[in-house]
Design an enzyme around this catalytic site. Structure first.
Site, PDB file in Angstrom:
ATOM      1  N   GLU A 258       0.851  -1.201   0.000  1.00  0.00           N
ATOM      2  CA  GLU A 258       0.000   0.000   0.000  1.00  0.00           C
ATOM      3  C   GLU A 258       0.874   1.234   0.000  1.00  0.00           C
ATOM      4  OE1 GLU A 258      -2.928   0.660   3.062  1.00  0.00           O
ATOM      5  OE2 GLU A 258      -3.275  -1.494   3.284  1.00  0.00           O
ATOM      6  N   GLU A 312     -13.838   6.195  -1.473  1.00  0.00           N
ATOM      7  CA  GLU A 312     -14.805   5.368  -0.752  1.00  0.00           C
ATOM      8  C   GLU A 312     -15.541   6.215   0.285  1.00  0.00           C
ATOM      9  OE1 GLU A 312     -13.120   1.343   0.266  1.00  0.00           O
ATOM     10  OE2 GLU A 312     -11.326   2.258  -0.618  1.00  0.00           O
ATOM     11  N   LYS A 315     -15.709   5.400   4.233  1.00  0.00           N
ATOM     12  CA  LYS A 315     -14.515   5.338   5.062  1.00  0.00           C
ATOM     13  C   LYS A 315     -14.464   6.574   5.949  1.00  0.00           C
ATOM     14  CE  LYS A 315     -10.844   3.281   4.113  1.00  0.00           C
ATOM     15  NZ  LYS A 315      -9.490   2.870   3.682  1.00  0.00           N
ATOM     16  N   GLU A 321      -9.352   9.845   4.418  1.00  0.00           N
ATOM     17  CA  GLU A 321      -9.578   8.418   4.172  1.00  0.00           C
ATOM     18  C   GLU A 321     -10.569   8.177   3.045  1.00  0.00           C
ATOM     19  OE1 GLU A 321      -8.154   5.700   5.491  1.00  0.00           O
ATOM     20  OE2 GLU A 321      -6.766   6.963   6.604  1.00  0.00           O
TER      21      GLU A 321
END
Length: 458
Positions: A258, A312, A315, A321
């Site tokens: 990541e 997203e 999140k 985030e």
């Protein structure tokens, strides 16, 4: 001396066997209520992007099945809470029978990630069961005749006790010998990769912005190795390598499981914006695709997964985030980092191509029919707009029209200058909506904002 030379030769041969990592992977998270169906996602990645591997954070059967026949590698994840149960061979066999065998080999399952950042998050019971679960799962796969699915576990860089300078790096005491050495021994035995999550975003400060974003800077000089670091990604990767070497495992492959940068964030995080996200991820792709390696690992290639595929909306709790995605749920890029196939980058957009470059001051007032301009949102602050100006002017755009004596200097306000420059950037980049986002401070308008001698490009 002979043993040392032999070890060096074996290490060099191992590097030659590491897969060519000119391709780029992506983390495909699904914490949103507006995402397209997995089958549509799989076909989009296959047909329109250079991405040839994905990592998911569960074992969602719909997602795994969607990638069948695409040729795209997929890595799946065992939830942290399930780790202790998988030290039981019977439970591991049931898990493999339920989550791997129904899809394999039609879906090219690449890795099983046993948990996510287990050492960082704990608790101790799960940490203690991590390596045993990895070993039992590996043995279960082999018994099932599945020999090309590997086992690993991603680590946050909290595993490092220090990383600056890289030559003095080491793993945290307690984790080093007790946890990480057994994990690295497992990777050596099974020829699998040690997964790390190096986020330069979380080390950002105004003083080291260029260092974090692969931009030109003076860099960091490591006196012990006489190596100069011009970006923090290299620094962190070499810190991991040095720490592995101190435990006796310099030969184990390192995988970037990541890394990424958000295009938007909480108000105080002004560095979370599309410009910085494009700079980091674009620089990252160039870095890992070049095959140049790092100062201490020259020519070494790293399998790399960008975080993440989509923004997203479920999140959180921070806005950062929610905004790590390269794409919005409708597949429009949040910004361009060059992962679209070239034929798609020109044919997939129904909009007109960008106009030929011309001086804003010589532009004739255009017909407003079908024309669009990028302007600041009414609630955009001067601080955010100044950040937009700084970004635009540092990326090669001609900002002289807004400077003293220029046709757009008056009115001499941050908002007026930002408005002209944001539109110039938007037009030069091809008039895509995402090029007018500017961390949610820009909006596309249909009314010509030209004023007097200040003529906006359209």
């Amino acid at each position: 001396m002979a043993i040392s030379k032999l070890s060096s030769l074996l290490f060099f041969l191992l590097l030659l066997l590491v897969p060519d990592a000119n391709s780029i992977g992506i983390n495909y998270g699904t914490l949103a209520d507006n995402l397209p169906p997995p089958a549509t996602v799989a076909q989009f990645l296959k047909s329109q992007t250079i991405i040839d591997r994905v990592r998911i954070f569960d074992v969602n059967p719909e997602v795994i099945k969607a990638f069948a026949g695409t040729g795209i590698l997929i890595s799946v994840t065992v939830p942290n809470g399930d780790i202790p149960s998988l030290t039981d061979p019977w439970a591991a066999r049931r898990w493999v029978n339920a989550n791997i065998k129904p899809f394999y080999p039609a879906t090219k399952i690449h890795y099983i990630c046993v948990g996510t950042e287990v050492l960082h998050w704990g608790p101790q019971n799960i940490v203690d069961h991590l390596v045993p679960a990895m070993r039992v799962l590996h043995a279960t796969l082999i018994k099932a005749g599945i020999k090309d699915v590997k086992i690993s576990t991603p680590h946050s860089l909290s595993i490092l006790f220090s990383s600056n300078p890289p030559s003095k790096a080491s793993f945290r005491p307690g984790w080093d010998v007790g946890n990480l050495a057994p994990i690295l021994q497992f990777h050596r035995e099974t020829k699998s990769g040690f997964m790390v999550n190096p986020y330069t975003y979380y080390a950002y400060s105004p003083g080291n912005e260029s260092y974090c974003l692969f931009k030109p800077n003076a860099g960091l000089y490591d006196k012990a190795t006489k190596k100069r670091y011009t970006n923090q990604f290299d620094q962190l990767m070499d810190a991991v390598y040095v720490s592995m070497k101190k435990l006796g495992y310099p030969d184990v492959e390192i995988i970037v499981a990541e890394t990424g940068w958000p295009s938007g964030g909480d108000p105080q995080n002004t560095h979370a914006n599309p410009g910085n996200a494009a700079a980091y991820n674009g620089g990252l792709i160039k870095k890992v695709s070049s095959g140049v390696g790092t100062p201490l690992m020259p020519r070494r290639k790293f399998e790399t997964y960008i975080f993440s595929l989509f923004n997203e909306n479920l999140k959180g709790p921070s806005l950062d985030e929610k905004n790590f995605g390269l794409f919005r749920p409708d597949f429009t890029p949040v910004y361009d980092v060059g992962i679209m196939h070239k034929s798609q980058s020109t044919s997939s957009s129904p909009r007109s191509p960008s106009p030929s470059p011309k001086s804003p001051s010589s532009s004739k007032p255009p017909s407003t029919q079908g024309k669009r301009w990028c302007v600041p949102k009414p609630d955009a602050t001067d601080v955010a707009l100044q950040s937009n100006i700084d970004y635009i002017c540092s990326n090669g755009l001609d900002c002289s029209p807004t400077q003293p004596g220029g046709p757009c200097f008056e009115p001499n306000t941050v908002r007026a200058h930002a408005s002209f420059l944001m539109n110039s950037y938007y037009q030069a980049k091809g008039r895509h909506d995402f090029d007018c986002d500017f961390a949610h401070t820009g909006i596309v308008a249909s009314t010509d904002p030209s004023n007097g001698s200040c003529k906006y490009i359209s």
